[in-house]
Design an enzyme around this catalytic site. Structure first.
Site, PDB file in Angstrom:
ATOM      1  N   TRP A   1       3.134  -6.295   6.745  1.00  0.00           N
ATOM      2  CA  TRP A   1       2.011  -6.639   7.452  1.00  0.00           C
ATOM      3  C   TRP A   1       1.075  -5.530   7.040  1.00  0.00           C
ATOM      4  O   TRP A   1      -0.119  -5.588   7.710  1.00  0.00           O
ATOM      5  CB  TRP A   1       2.223  -6.493   8.936  1.00  0.00           C
ATOM      6  CG  TRP A   1       3.155  -7.654   9.415  1.00  0.00           C
ATOM      7  CD1 TRP A   1       3.141  -8.720   8.885  1.00  0.00           C
ATOM      8  CD2 TRP A   1       3.822  -7.783  10.993  1.00  0.00           C
ATOM      9  NE1 TRP A   1       3.906  -9.653   9.819  1.00  0.00           N
ATOM     10  CE2 TRP A   1       4.187  -9.256  10.846  1.00  0.00           C
ATOM     11  CE3 TRP A   1       3.674  -7.080  11.756  1.00  0.00           C
ATOM     12  CZ2 TRP A   1       4.988  -9.416  12.097  1.00  0.00           C
ATOM     13  CZ3 TRP A   1       4.506  -7.355  13.104  1.00  0.00           C
ATOM     14  CH2 TRP A   1       5.186  -8.811  13.075  1.00  0.00           C
TER      15      TRP A   1
ATOM     16  N   GLU B   1       6.285  -7.118  -8.119  1.00  0.00           N
ATOM     17  CA  GLU B   1       4.899  -7.406  -7.624  1.00  0.00           C
ATOM     18  C   GLU B   1       3.907  -7.100  -8.519  1.00  0.00           C
ATOM     19  O   GLU B   1       3.351  -5.796  -8.522  1.00  0.00           O
ATOM     20  CB  GLU B   1       4.572  -6.728  -6.145  1.00  0.00           C
ATOM     21  CG  GLU B   1       5.071  -5.509  -6.011  1.00  0.00           C
ATOM     22  CD  GLU B   1       4.293  -4.633  -4.956  1.00  0.00           C
ATOM     23  OE1 GLU B   1       4.049  -5.235  -3.714  1.00  0.00           O
ATOM     24  OE2 GLU B   1       4.264  -3.564  -5.090  1.00  0.00           O
TER      25      GLU B   1
ATOM     26  N   GLY C   1      -2.869 -10.056  -3.271  1.00  0.00           N
ATOM     27  CA  GLY C   1      -4.228 -10.105  -2.657  1.00  0.00           C
ATOM     28  C   GLY C   1      -5.491 -10.803  -3.380  1.00  0.00           C
ATOM     29  O   GLY C   1      -6.617 -10.891  -2.986  1.00  0.00           O
TER      30      GLY C   1
ATOM     31  N   GLY D   1       2.370 -10.796   1.776  1.00  0.00           N
ATOM     32  CA  GLY D   1       1.545 -10.084   2.533  1.00  0.00           C
ATOM     33  C   GLY D   1       0.519 -10.607   3.580  1.00  0.00           C
ATOM     34  O   GLY D   1       0.981 -10.969   4.435  1.00  0.00           O
ATOM     35  N   GLY D   2      -0.619 -11.125   3.080  1.00  0.00           N
ATOM     36  CA  GLY D   2      -1.711 -11.741   3.924  1.00  0.00           C
ATOM     37  C   GLY D   2      -1.002 -12.997   4.536  1.00  0.00           C
ATOM     38  O   GLY D   2      -1.250 -13.297   5.867  1.00  0.00           O
TER      39      GLY D   2
END
Length: 251
Positions: A11, A168, A174, A233-234
């Site tokens: 998060w 990653e 992102g 993530g997002g």
């Protein structure tokens, strides 16, 4: 080693305690536990206890910290220790996330210290590795990943197999760009090869993929036998999309 897939939500600096608890209430209404997968949450440090409290009775859910310091205590303003993370309810820790490396300047040596501290504290280290776009364009991906792994190369085989690795690629985080399944699979094999050279059976280490994972591509990624799960993530910040990614939505 269990064959369960790992779906891990990072998060980042989102969802304080109240928002985190509300997220979990909504998500758990939509989420059906499945024997073949685990759901891991890495909330901000202030929200670890909130998430852990809601999920205490769920054996398929783990809660982790996004970062720790390698020292047990001391004058390290703004940091948390492994013991503090555990007391808040964490049983895993992200180490060396690309933002820690490239925004905060964390070094390979520091990731090694954190890995040792997390192992000594009885938690699960999730060590993140990956290359920048410039390194990828120079065909240095495997060399960079192996260099980052070399920082923990002094650990013995029985200790190394307690780690989870998250590949990653920095250029995919992102940005909306995602490594192809073949790209990710190739790097995951190289990671397993590094562990194999140190006496760890290839399937005794779980390797996750992270980088612009979303509902549209999560299923194809985890269908590859080299990919043991995803670090998201997002797309993990909304309970609806997270339930879609984890693939356990209630009918």
């Amino acid at each position: 080693m269990t064959a369960r897939l790992v779906f891990a939500a990072n998060w980042k600096m989102h969802l304080g305690p109240d928002a985190a608890a509300q997220f979990m209430r909504v998500y758990l209404q939509r989420h059906r536990a499945a024997r073949e997968r685990e759901i891991w949450f890495f909330p901000p440090a202030v929200s670890i206890a909130a998430v852990a409290g809601v999920t205490r009775d769920r054996s398929d859910i783990r809660v982790g910290a996004q970062n720790v310091h390698w020292e047990a205590k001391g004058a390290f303003t703004g940091e948390i220790s492994v013991d503090m993370a555990r007391e808040a309810g964490a049983d895993a820790v992200l180490i060396g996330h690309s933002e820690r490396r490239h925004v905060f300047g964390e070094t390979d040596d520091e990731t090694a210290k954190k890995t040792s501290a997390v192992l000594d504290g009885g938690l699960i280290p999730v060590l993140c590795v990956g290359e920048t776009l410039a390194e990828r364009e120079r065909n240095e991906t495997v060399a960079v990943v192996h260099r980052q792994l070399n920082a923990i190369g002094r650990l013995d085989a029985s200790t190394l197999q307690r780690l989870v690795i998250a590949y990653e690629p920095v250029w995919a985080i992102g940005t909306g760009k995602t490594a192809t399944v073949d790209d990710a699979s190739r790097v995951h094999r190289a990671i397993r090869g590094w562990f194999g050279d140190r006496g760890v059976a290839p399937r005794d280490v779980r390797v996750l993929y992270g980088g612009s994972v979303k509902p549209a591509n999560a299923r194809s990624l985890v269908s590859d036998p080299e990919i043991d799960g995803v670090l998201v993530g997002g797309a993990s910040l909304e309970p609806e999309s997270w339930a879609e990614i984890t693939g356990t939505e209630v009918d």
